[in-house]
Design an enzyme around this catalytic site. Structure first.
Site, PDB file in Angstrom:
ATOM      1  N   GLY A 232       0.822  -1.204   0.000  1.00  0.00           N
ATOM      2  CA  GLY A 232       0.000   0.000   0.000  1.00  0.00           C
ATOM      3  C   GLY A 232       0.853   1.248   0.000  1.00  0.00           C
ATOM      4  N   SER A 233       0.329   2.308   0.555  1.00  0.00           N
ATOM      5  CA  SER A 233       1.024   3.599   0.535  1.00  0.00           C
ATOM      6  C   SER A 233       2.137   3.643   1.569  1.00  0.00           C
ATOM      7  CB  SER A 233       0.036   4.729   0.806  1.00  0.00           C
ATOM      8  OG  SER A 233      -0.372   4.715   2.173  1.00  0.00           O
ATOM      9  N   LYS A 235       2.683   6.113   3.546  1.00  0.00           N
ATOM     10  CA  LYS A 235       2.153   6.710   4.768  1.00  0.00           C
ATOM     11  C   LYS A 235       1.608   5.629   5.699  1.00  0.00           C
ATOM     12  CE  LYS A 235      -1.348   9.947   6.489  1.00  0.00           C
ATOM     13  NZ  LYS A 235      -2.459  10.872   6.121  1.00  0.00           N
ATOM     14  N   VAL A 236       0.770   4.745   5.163  1.00  0.00           N
ATOM     15  CA  VAL A 236       0.221   3.666   5.980  1.00  0.00           C
ATOM     16  C   VAL A 236       1.315   2.660   6.323  1.00  0.00           C
ATOM     17  CG1 VAL A 236      -1.503   1.815   6.092  1.00  0.00           C
ATOM     18  CG2 VAL A 236      -2.058   3.979   4.972  1.00  0.00           C
ATOM     19  N   GLY A 237       2.212   2.405   5.363  1.00  0.00           N
ATOM     20  CA  GLY A 237       3.319   1.477   5.608  1.00  0.00           C
ATOM     21  C   GLY A 237       4.187   1.891   6.777  1.00  0.00           C
ATOM     22  N   GLU A 254       5.686  -3.514   0.871  1.00  0.00           N
ATOM     23  CA  GLU A 254       5.777  -3.171  -0.546  1.00  0.00           C
ATOM     24  C   GLU A 254       4.958  -1.897  -0.735  1.00  0.00           C
ATOM     25  OE1 GLU A 254       7.731  -4.767  -2.452  1.00  0.00           O
ATOM     26  OE2 GLU A 254       8.104  -6.588  -1.296  1.00  0.00           O
ATOM     27  N   CYS A 288       2.178   0.781  -8.596  1.00  0.00           N
ATOM     28  CA  CYS A 288       3.285   1.352  -7.817  1.00  0.00           C
ATOM     29  C   CYS A 288       4.551   1.526  -8.645  1.00  0.00           C
ATOM     30  CB  CYS A 288       3.564   0.479  -6.599  1.00  0.00           C
ATOM     31  SG  CYS A 288       3.928  -1.252  -6.986  1.00  0.00           S
TER      32      CYS A 288
END
Length: 486
Positions: A232-233, A235-237, A254, A288
Protein backbone atom coordinates in the site's frame (compact mmCIF):
# COMPACT_ATOMS: atom_id res chain seq x y z
CA UNK A 1 -23.05 -9.31 -12.50
CA UNK A 2 -21.02 -12.27 -11.23
CA UNK A 3 -22.67 -14.41 -8.57
CA UNK A 4 -19.45 -14.00 -6.60
CA UNK A 5 -20.70 -10.60 -5.43
CA UNK A 6 -23.69 -12.19 -3.70
CA UNK A 7 -22.19 -15.52 -2.70
CA UNK A 8 -18.92 -14.15 -1.31
CA UNK A 9 -20.09 -10.99 0.46
CA UNK A 10 -19.18 -12.52 3.83
CA UNK A 11 -16.33 -13.16 6.19
CA UNK A 12 -14.42 -16.45 5.85
CA UNK A 13 -13.28 -17.62 9.29
CA UNK A 14 -12.25 -21.09 10.45
CA UNK A 15 -13.46 -22.70 7.24
CA UNK A 16 -16.93 -21.14 7.41
CA UNK A 17 -18.66 -18.36 5.47
CA UNK A 18 -20.41 -16.10 7.93
CA UNK A 19 -21.63 -12.50 8.17
CA UNK A 20 -19.69 -9.97 10.16
CA UNK A 21 -21.19 -8.69 13.40
CA UNK A 22 -20.11 -5.07 13.10
CA UNK A 23 -22.62 -2.23 13.26
CA UNK A 24 -22.19 -1.05 9.67
CA UNK A 25 -21.58 -2.32 6.16
CA UNK A 26 -18.87 -1.84 3.57
CA UNK A 27 -20.60 -1.09 0.27
CA UNK A 28 -18.77 -2.45 -2.75
CA UNK A 29 -19.32 -0.22 -5.81
CA UNK A 30 -18.43 -0.56 -9.48
CA UNK A 31 -16.12 2.46 -10.02
CA UNK A 32 -17.23 2.83 -13.66
CA UNK A 33 -21.01 3.10 -13.34
CA UNK A 34 -21.58 3.30 -9.59
CA UNK A 35 -23.55 0.04 -9.47
CA UNK A 36 -23.77 -1.48 -5.99
CA UNK A 37 -22.04 -4.84 -6.21
CA UNK A 38 -22.27 -6.04 -2.63
CA UNK A 39 -22.96 -5.03 0.94
CA UNK A 40 -20.72 -6.66 3.53
CA UNK A 41 -21.18 -6.32 7.28
CA UNK A 42 -17.73 -5.62 8.66
CA UNK A 43 -15.71 -7.84 10.94
CA UNK A 44 -15.14 -6.75 14.54
CA UNK A 45 -12.08 -7.04 16.75
CA UNK A 46 -13.55 -10.27 18.10
CA UNK A 47 -13.77 -11.74 14.60
CA UNK A 48 -10.19 -10.73 13.85
CA UNK A 49 -9.26 -12.66 16.99
CA UNK A 50 -11.37 -15.63 15.85
CA UNK A 51 -9.56 -15.62 12.50
CA UNK A 52 -6.08 -15.50 14.00
CA UNK A 53 -6.87 -18.18 16.57
CA UNK A 54 -8.28 -20.44 13.84
CA UNK A 55 -5.14 -19.97 11.75
CA UNK A 56 -2.97 -20.70 14.79
CA UNK A 57 -4.81 -23.95 15.53
CA UNK A 58 -4.84 -25.16 11.94
CA UNK A 59 -1.20 -24.29 11.32
CA UNK A 60 0.16 -26.84 13.79
CA UNK A 61 -0.94 -29.79 11.68
CA UNK A 62 -0.34 -28.04 8.35
CA UNK A 63 3.22 -27.09 9.29
CA UNK A 64 3.94 -30.75 10.07
CA UNK A 65 2.37 -31.94 6.81
CA UNK A 66 4.68 -33.39 4.18
CA UNK A 67 5.69 -30.61 1.77
CA UNK A 68 4.84 -32.84 -1.19
CA UNK A 69 1.29 -33.19 0.12
CA UNK A 70 0.95 -29.42 0.52
CA UNK A 71 1.82 -28.94 -3.16
CA UNK A 72 -1.39 -30.62 -4.28
CA UNK A 73 -3.49 -27.73 -2.98
CA UNK A 74 -1.72 -25.23 -5.22
CA UNK A 75 -1.93 -27.49 -8.24
CA UNK A 76 -5.70 -27.73 -7.68
CA UNK A 77 -5.96 -23.96 -7.15
CA UNK A 78 -4.49 -23.47 -10.62
CA UNK A 79 -7.15 -25.78 -12.05
CA UNK A 80 -9.89 -23.85 -10.22
CA UNK A 81 -8.68 -20.58 -11.74
CA UNK A 82 -8.70 -22.12 -15.20
CA UNK A 83 -12.28 -23.30 -14.64
CA UNK A 84 -13.43 -19.92 -13.26
CA UNK A 85 -11.42 -17.62 -15.54
CA UNK A 86 -14.44 -15.88 -17.09
CA UNK A 87 -16.02 -15.18 -13.70
CA UNK A 88 -12.75 -13.94 -12.20
CA UNK A 89 -12.27 -11.64 -15.18
CA UNK A 90 -15.75 -10.20 -14.63
CA UNK A 91 -14.94 -9.56 -10.96
CA UNK A 92 -11.74 -7.67 -11.79
CA UNK A 93 -13.51 -5.55 -14.41
CA UNK A 94 -16.53 -4.77 -12.23
CA UNK A 95 -14.92 -4.25 -8.83
CA UNK A 96 -11.77 -2.31 -9.67
CA UNK A 97 -12.45 -0.95 -13.13
CA UNK A 98 -9.73 -3.06 -14.72
CA UNK A 99 -9.80 -3.37 -18.49
CA UNK A 100 -9.93 -6.80 -20.14
CA UNK A 101 -6.24 -6.45 -20.93
CA UNK A 102 -5.48 -5.68 -17.31
CA UNK A 103 -7.59 -8.59 -16.07
CA UNK A 104 -5.75 -10.98 -18.39
CA UNK A 105 -2.39 -9.58 -17.22
CA UNK A 106 -3.34 -10.03 -13.56
CA UNK A 107 -4.62 -13.56 -14.10
CA UNK A 108 -1.42 -14.50 -15.94
CA UNK A 109 0.72 -13.31 -13.03
CA UNK A 110 -1.47 -15.07 -10.46
CA UNK A 111 -0.97 -18.34 -12.32
CA UNK A 112 2.79 -17.77 -12.43
CA UNK A 113 2.98 -17.17 -8.69
CA UNK A 114 0.82 -20.18 -7.91
CA UNK A 115 3.08 -22.36 -10.08
CA UNK A 116 6.06 -21.07 -8.11
CA UNK A 117 4.25 -21.85 -4.84
CA UNK A 118 4.01 -25.49 -5.94
CA UNK A 119 7.81 -25.53 -5.97
CA UNK A 120 8.20 -23.25 -2.95
CA UNK A 121 6.79 -25.90 -0.64
CA UNK A 122 9.99 -27.88 -1.29
CA UNK A 123 12.39 -24.94 -1.14
CA UNK A 124 13.34 -24.64 2.55
CA UNK A 125 16.58 -26.50 3.29
CA UNK A 126 18.38 -27.16 6.53
CA UNK A 127 22.12 -26.99 7.19
CA UNK A 128 24.77 -28.60 9.33
CA UNK A 129 27.05 -25.89 10.72
CA UNK A 130 30.57 -26.68 11.99
CA UNK A 131 31.20 -26.21 15.71
CA UNK A 132 34.43 -25.33 17.56
CA UNK A 133 33.25 -27.65 20.36
CA UNK A 134 34.33 -31.28 20.12
CA UNK A 135 31.48 -33.72 19.65
CA UNK A 136 28.88 -31.03 18.90
CA UNK A 137 26.65 -31.06 15.83
CA UNK A 138 24.86 -27.82 14.93
CA UNK A 139 21.68 -28.25 12.93
CA UNK A 140 19.98 -25.26 11.35
CA UNK A 141 16.32 -25.78 10.52
CA UNK A 142 14.15 -23.56 8.33
CA UNK A 143 10.66 -23.55 9.87
CA UNK A 144 7.38 -21.68 9.27
CA UNK A 145 6.92 -18.48 11.26
CA UNK A 146 3.45 -19.73 12.26
CA UNK A 147 0.80 -17.24 11.14
CA UNK A 148 1.14 -14.41 8.62
CA UNK A 149 -1.17 -11.40 8.40
CA UNK A 150 -1.62 -10.06 4.86
CA UNK A 151 -3.01 -6.63 3.97
CA UNK A 152 -3.57 -6.16 0.24
CA UNK A 153 -4.27 -3.05 -1.89
CA UNK A 154 -6.98 -2.13 -4.41
CA UNK A 155 -4.98 -1.86 -7.64
CA UNK A 156 -3.97 -5.51 -8.24
CA UNK A 157 -5.94 -7.08 -5.38
CA UNK A 158 -6.18 -10.64 -6.68
CA UNK A 159 -2.48 -10.82 -7.55
CA UNK A 160 -1.13 -9.00 -4.53
CA UNK A 161 -3.19 -11.09 -2.13
CA UNK A 162 -2.17 -14.37 -3.78
CA UNK A 163 1.46 -13.23 -3.97
CA UNK A 164 1.73 -13.33 -0.15
CA UNK A 165 -1.02 -15.79 0.74
CA UNK A 166 0.09 -18.64 -1.53
CA UNK A 167 3.79 -18.75 -0.57
CA UNK A 168 3.01 -18.27 3.12
CA UNK A 169 0.69 -21.29 2.97
CA UNK A 170 3.11 -23.30 0.81
CA UNK A 171 5.83 -22.77 3.41
CA UNK A 172 3.63 -24.23 6.16
CA UNK A 173 2.02 -21.13 7.68
CA UNK A 174 -1.54 -20.14 8.47
CA UNK A 175 -2.81 -16.85 7.03
CA UNK A 176 -5.31 -14.13 7.83
CA UNK A 177 -6.01 -11.82 4.89
CA UNK A 178 -7.48 -8.32 5.11
CA UNK A 179 -8.32 -6.98 1.63
CA UNK A 180 -8.75 -3.30 0.79
CA UNK A 181 -12.25 -1.97 1.46
CA UNK A 182 -12.68 -1.04 -2.23
CA UNK A 183 -11.88 -4.59 -3.43
CA UNK A 184 -13.16 -7.01 -0.78
CA UNK A 185 -14.12 -9.73 -3.27
CA UNK A 186 -11.21 -9.72 -5.75
CA UNK A 187 -8.67 -9.21 -2.98
CA UNK A 188 -10.28 -11.33 -0.28
CA UNK A 189 -13.30 -13.61 -0.59
CA UNK A 190 -12.36 -14.77 -4.09
CA UNK A 191 -8.95 -15.94 -2.86
CA UNK A 192 -10.57 -17.84 -0.01
CA UNK A 193 -13.11 -19.47 -2.33
CA UNK A 194 -10.41 -20.69 -4.72
CA UNK A 195 -8.38 -22.27 -1.93
CA UNK A 196 -11.51 -23.74 -0.35
CA UNK A 197 -12.35 -25.45 -3.66
CA UNK A 198 -8.73 -26.54 -3.95
CA UNK A 199 -9.03 -28.50 -0.72
CA UNK A 200 -7.09 -26.30 1.71
CA UNK A 201 -7.96 -27.46 5.24
CA UNK A 202 -10.39 -25.14 7.03
CA UNK A 203 -8.92 -22.49 9.31
CA UNK A 204 -5.60 -22.17 7.48
CA UNK A 205 -6.74 -19.22 5.39
CA UNK A 206 -9.13 -16.67 6.86
CA UNK A 207 -10.46 -13.47 5.31
CA UNK A 208 -11.68 -10.54 7.41
CA UNK A 209 -13.35 -7.68 5.58
CA UNK A 210 -13.24 -4.69 7.86
CA UNK A 211 -11.97 -1.15 8.39
CA UNK A 212 -9.58 0.51 10.83
CA UNK A 213 -12.49 2.71 11.93
CA UNK A 214 -13.87 -0.49 13.47
CA UNK A 215 -10.79 -2.46 14.52
CA UNK A 216 -8.04 0.16 14.88
CA UNK A 217 -4.64 -1.57 14.92
CA UNK A 218 -6.01 -4.92 16.12
CA UNK A 219 -5.06 -6.70 12.89
CA UNK A 220 -1.36 -5.89 13.25
CA UNK A 221 -1.13 -5.75 17.06
CA UNK A 222 -2.67 -9.19 17.59
CA UNK A 223 -0.23 -11.53 19.37
CA UNK A 224 -0.65 -14.48 16.96
CA UNK A 225 0.85 -13.26 13.64
CA UNK A 226 4.65 -13.14 13.56
CA UNK A 227 4.87 -11.42 10.15
CA UNK A 228 2.69 -8.74 8.57
CA UNK A 229 2.91 -8.46 4.79
CA UNK A 230 1.55 -5.07 3.71
CA UNK A 231 1.19 -3.59 0.24
CA UNK A 232 0.00 0.00 0.00
CA UNK A 233 1.02 3.60 0.54
CA UNK A 234 4.20 4.66 2.29
CA UNK A 235 2.15 6.71 4.77
CA UNK A 236 0.22 3.67 5.98
CA UNK A 237 3.32 1.48 5.61
CA UNK A 238 5.21 3.68 8.05
CA UNK A 239 2.44 3.16 10.61
CA UNK A 240 2.36 -0.60 10.02
CA UNK A 241 6.13 -0.80 10.47
CA UNK A 242 5.97 1.22 13.69
CA UNK A 243 3.24 -0.93 15.23
CA UNK A 244 4.99 -4.13 14.14
CA UNK A 245 8.29 -3.01 15.67
CA UNK A 246 6.57 -2.09 18.93
CA UNK A 247 5.08 -5.59 19.04
CA UNK A 248 8.26 -7.43 18.00
CA UNK A 249 6.87 -8.52 14.65
CA UNK A 250 8.55 -8.69 11.29
CA UNK A 251 7.04 -6.55 8.54
CA UNK A 252 7.37 -6.94 4.78
CA UNK A 253 6.42 -3.64 3.16
CA UNK A 254 5.78 -3.17 -0.55
CA UNK A 255 5.01 0.54 -0.80
CA UNK A 256 4.64 3.35 -3.31
CA UNK A 257 6.93 4.54 -6.06
CA UNK A 258 7.84 7.47 -8.25
CA UNK A 259 9.57 5.62 -11.05
CA UNK A 260 11.29 7.26 -13.99
CA UNK A 261 11.72 5.98 -17.53
CA UNK A 262 14.87 7.53 -19.02
CA UNK A 263 15.44 8.00 -22.75
CA UNK A 264 19.11 8.54 -23.63
CA UNK A 265 20.13 10.21 -26.89
CA UNK A 266 20.99 6.90 -28.62
CA UNK A 267 17.69 5.16 -27.77
CA UNK A 268 15.29 3.61 -30.25
CA UNK A 269 12.72 6.41 -29.97
CA UNK A 270 9.71 4.52 -31.31
CA UNK A 271 10.35 1.63 -28.95
CA UNK A 272 10.95 3.99 -26.01
CA UNK A 273 7.62 5.69 -26.73
CA UNK A 274 5.80 2.34 -26.61
CA UNK A 275 7.52 1.39 -23.36
CA UNK A 276 6.82 4.77 -21.76
CA UNK A 277 3.13 4.81 -22.70
CA UNK A 278 2.60 1.33 -21.28
CA UNK A 279 4.67 2.09 -18.17
CA UNK A 280 2.57 5.14 -17.32
CA UNK A 281 -0.94 4.18 -18.41
CA UNK A 282 -1.33 0.46 -17.65
CA UNK A 283 -4.36 0.13 -15.32
CA UNK A 284 -4.95 3.89 -15.46
CA UNK A 285 -1.51 4.48 -13.94
CA UNK A 286 -2.64 2.91 -10.65
CA UNK A 287 0.51 0.82 -10.37
CA UNK A 288 3.29 1.35 -7.82
CA UNK A 289 5.94 0.76 -10.51
CA UNK A 290 4.33 3.10 -13.07
CA UNK A 291 6.53 5.73 -14.72
CA UNK A 292 5.37 8.99 -13.16
CA UNK A 293 8.25 10.76 -14.85
CA UNK A 294 9.61 10.31 -18.36
CA UNK A 295 13.09 11.83 -18.69
CA UNK A 296 14.31 12.57 -22.20
CA UNK A 297 17.72 13.75 -23.38
CA UNK A 298 17.24 17.24 -24.76
CA UNK A 299 18.78 16.26 -28.11
CA UNK A 300 15.85 13.90 -28.82
CA UNK A 301 13.20 15.68 -26.77
CA UNK A 302 11.27 17.12 -29.74
CA UNK A 303 11.04 13.81 -31.62
CA UNK A 304 10.14 11.79 -28.55
CA UNK A 305 7.56 14.30 -27.32
CA UNK A 306 5.77 14.48 -30.67
CA UNK A 307 5.50 10.71 -30.95
CA UNK A 308 4.63 10.20 -27.28
CA UNK A 309 1.83 12.76 -27.33
CA UNK A 310 0.46 11.32 -30.55
CA UNK A 311 0.29 7.82 -29.06
CA UNK A 312 -1.28 9.01 -25.80
CA UNK A 313 -4.04 10.71 -27.79
CA UNK A 314 -4.99 7.32 -29.28
CA UNK A 315 -5.69 5.73 -25.86
CA UNK A 316 -9.40 5.14 -25.45
CA UNK A 317 -10.91 6.08 -22.09
CA UNK A 318 -14.22 4.52 -21.13
CA UNK A 319 -16.08 1.35 -20.21
CA UNK A 320 -13.58 -1.28 -19.02
CA UNK A 321 -15.83 -4.02 -20.41
CA UNK A 322 -15.11 -2.74 -23.94
CA UNK A 323 -12.08 -4.63 -25.32
CA UNK A 324 -10.94 -1.41 -27.04
CA UNK A 325 -10.72 0.53 -23.77
CA UNK A 326 -7.21 1.19 -22.47
CA UNK A 327 -8.04 3.68 -19.69
CA UNK A 328 -10.85 2.62 -17.38
CA UNK A 329 -12.02 4.37 -14.21
CA UNK A 330 -9.80 5.10 -11.24
CA UNK A 331 -10.90 3.41 -8.04
CA UNK A 332 -13.04 6.19 -6.50
CA UNK A 333 -14.06 9.83 -6.67
CA UNK A 334 -11.47 11.07 -4.17
CA UNK A 335 -8.74 9.59 -6.35
CA UNK A 336 -10.25 11.23 -9.44
CA UNK A 337 -10.46 14.60 -7.69
CA UNK A 338 -6.87 14.32 -6.47
CA UNK A 339 -5.60 13.66 -9.99
CA UNK A 340 -7.48 16.66 -11.38
CA UNK A 341 -5.87 18.68 -8.59
CA UNK A 342 -2.39 17.49 -9.60
CA UNK A 343 -2.90 18.70 -13.17
CA UNK A 344 -4.22 22.07 -12.07
CA UNK A 345 -1.40 22.52 -9.56
CA UNK A 346 1.19 21.76 -12.24
CA UNK A 347 -0.34 24.31 -14.61
CA UNK A 348 -0.53 26.88 -11.81
CA UNK A 349 3.18 26.31 -11.15
CA UNK A 350 3.97 27.05 -14.81
CA UNK A 351 3.72 23.67 -16.56
CA UNK A 352 2.27 23.23 -20.03
CA UNK A 353 -0.39 20.60 -20.68
CA UNK A 354 0.46 18.95 -24.00
CA UNK A 355 -2.54 16.73 -23.38
CA UNK A 356 -5.13 17.96 -20.87
CA UNK A 357 -7.58 15.19 -20.11
CA UNK A 358 -11.00 15.80 -18.65
CA UNK A 359 -12.49 14.07 -15.62
CA UNK A 360 -16.02 12.64 -15.72
CA UNK A 361 -17.03 10.88 -12.51
CA UNK A 362 -14.22 8.33 -12.02
CA UNK A 363 -13.03 8.43 -15.63
CA UNK A 364 -9.81 10.43 -15.81
CA UNK A 365 -8.43 10.95 -19.29
CA UNK A 366 -4.63 11.03 -19.75
CA UNK A 367 -2.72 14.26 -19.18
CA UNK A 368 0.82 14.92 -20.40
CA UNK A 369 2.63 17.80 -18.71
CA UNK A 370 5.94 19.42 -19.50
CA UNK A 371 7.80 22.33 -17.96
CA UNK A 372 6.99 21.41 -14.36
CA UNK A 373 9.45 23.47 -12.27
CA UNK A 374 12.45 21.46 -11.12
CA UNK A 375 11.73 22.28 -7.47
CA UNK A 376 8.06 21.23 -7.63
CA UNK A 377 6.92 18.66 -5.08
CA UNK A 378 4.91 17.04 -7.88
CA UNK A 379 8.10 15.59 -9.36
CA UNK A 380 8.98 13.90 -6.06
CA UNK A 381 5.68 12.33 -5.02
CA UNK A 382 3.71 9.35 -6.23
CA UNK A 383 0.91 10.20 -8.67
CA UNK A 384 -1.48 7.25 -8.80
CA UNK A 385 -3.25 7.79 -12.10
CA UNK A 386 -2.99 8.69 -15.81
CA UNK A 387 -0.89 11.85 -15.42
CA UNK A 388 2.70 11.96 -16.66
CA UNK A 389 5.51 14.52 -16.43
CA UNK A 390 7.98 14.90 -19.31
CA UNK A 391 11.35 16.13 -18.03
CA UNK A 392 14.28 17.05 -20.34
CA UNK A 393 17.89 16.61 -19.24
CA UNK A 394 21.40 17.33 -20.53
CA UNK A 395 23.62 14.26 -20.24
CA UNK A 396 23.63 11.16 -18.07
CA UNK A 397 24.95 12.81 -14.93
CA UNK A 398 21.98 15.18 -14.78
CA UNK A 399 19.58 12.32 -15.56
CA UNK A 400 20.90 10.26 -12.63
CA UNK A 401 20.52 13.23 -10.29
CA UNK A 402 16.92 13.87 -11.37
CA UNK A 403 15.89 10.20 -11.16
CA UNK A 404 17.27 9.92 -7.62
CA UNK A 405 15.71 13.21 -6.46
CA UNK A 406 12.69 11.57 -4.82
CA UNK A 407 11.97 9.86 -1.49
CA UNK A 408 10.98 6.70 -3.40
CA UNK A 409 13.09 3.96 -4.96
CA UNK A 410 11.00 1.15 -6.39
CA UNK A 411 11.47 0.67 -10.14
CA UNK A 412 12.65 2.44 -13.28
CA UNK A 413 13.95 1.95 -16.78
CA UNK A 414 16.52 3.35 -19.20
CA UNK A 415 16.58 3.14 -22.99
CA UNK A 416 19.87 3.14 -24.88
CA UNK A 417 21.56 1.45 -27.84
CA UNK A 418 24.42 0.39 -25.55
CA UNK A 419 23.27 -2.29 -23.11
CA UNK A 420 26.28 -1.99 -20.81
CA UNK A 421 25.84 1.78 -20.72
CA UNK A 422 22.30 1.10 -19.58
CA UNK A 423 23.46 -1.32 -16.89
CA UNK A 424 26.00 1.21 -15.63
CA UNK A 425 23.25 3.83 -15.52
CA UNK A 426 20.98 1.45 -13.59
CA UNK A 427 23.68 0.81 -10.98
CA UNK A 428 23.65 4.51 -10.07
CA UNK A 429 19.92 4.63 -9.31
CA UNK A 430 18.69 4.13 -5.74
CA UNK A 431 15.97 1.59 -6.48
CA UNK A 432 15.25 -2.02 -5.69
CA UNK A 433 14.62 -2.76 -9.38
CA UNK A 434 15.66 -1.19 -12.69
CA UNK A 435 15.24 -2.31 -16.28
CA UNK A 436 17.32 -1.72 -19.41
CA UNK A 437 15.42 -1.25 -22.68
CA UNK A 438 12.04 -2.18 -21.25
CA UNK A 439 9.15 -0.77 -19.26
CA UNK A 440 9.09 0.00 -15.54
CA UNK A 441 6.26 -2.43 -14.66
CA UNK A 442 7.57 -5.96 -14.06
CA UNK A 443 7.08 -8.76 -11.57
CA UNK A 444 8.40 -12.32 -11.85
CA UNK A 445 8.07 -15.24 -9.42
CA UNK A 446 11.80 -15.90 -8.92
CA UNK A 447 13.26 -12.37 -8.88
CA UNK A 448 13.41 -10.38 -5.62
CA UNK A 449 10.71 -7.70 -5.70
CA UNK A 450 10.87 -4.64 -3.47
CA UNK A 451 12.11 -1.11 -3.06
CA UNK A 452 14.52 1.21 -1.32
CA UNK A 453 13.90 4.39 0.68
CA UNK A 454 10.16 5.06 1.16
CA UNK A 455 9.27 2.28 -1.29
CA UNK A 456 9.47 -0.42 1.32
CA UNK A 457 11.37 -2.88 3.45
CA UNK A 458 12.12 -6.47 2.55
CA UNK A 459 11.62 -8.47 -0.62
CA UNK A 460 9.18 -11.04 -1.97
CA UNK A 461 9.46 -13.73 -4.68
CA UNK A 462 11.71 -16.80 -4.90
CA UNK A 463 14.25 -17.29 -2.14
CA UNK A 464 13.43 -13.92 -0.59
CA UNK A 465 9.88 -15.17 0.05
CA UNK A 466 11.34 -18.09 1.96
CA UNK A 467 13.30 -15.60 4.05
CA UNK A 468 10.16 -13.52 4.67
CA UNK A 469 7.77 -16.30 5.73
CA UNK A 470 10.06 -18.73 7.56
CA UNK A 471 12.53 -18.43 10.41
CA UNK A 472 15.73 -20.27 11.29
CA UNK A 473 16.06 -22.49 14.33
CA UNK A 474 19.36 -23.74 15.74
CA UNK A 475 19.29 -27.16 17.38
CA UNK A 476 22.58 -28.50 18.68
CA UNK A 477 23.36 -32.10 19.50
CA UNK A 478 26.26 -33.01 21.80
CA UNK A 479 27.45 -36.51 20.90
CA UNK A 480 30.07 -36.55 23.64
CA UNK A 481 30.01 -35.14 27.17
CA UNK A 482 30.41 -31.41 27.66
CA UNK A 483 32.71 -30.13 30.41
CA UNK A 484 31.21 -27.37 32.53
CA UNK A 485 33.30 -24.93 34.61
CA UNK A 486 31.26 -25.53 37.76
Amino acid sequence: MSSYFTDLAQQYIDGEWRPGTGSWDIIDFNPYDGEKLASITIATVEEVDDAYRAAERAQKKWGATNAYARRAVFEKALAVIDEREAEITDVIIAELGGTRLKAAFELHLVREFLRESVQLALRPEGKIIPSPVDGKENRLYRVPVGVVGVISPFNFPFLLSVKSVAPALALGNGVVLKPHQNTPIAGGSLVAKIFEEAGLPGGLLNVVITDIAEIGDAFIEHPVPKVISFTGSDKVGRHVATVCAANFKRSVLELGGNSALVVLEDADIDYAVDAAVFSRFVHQGQVCMAANRVLVDRSVEAEFTEKFVAKVRTLKTGDPRDPQTVIGPVINSSQADALAGVVEQAITEGATALVHGTTTDNLVEPSVLTGVPADSDLLRQEVFGPVVFLVPFDGEEEAVRIVNDTPYGLSGAVHTADIERGVNFAKQIDTGMFHVNDGTVHDEPLVPFGGEKHSGIGRLNGETTVDSFTTTKWISVQHERSRFPF
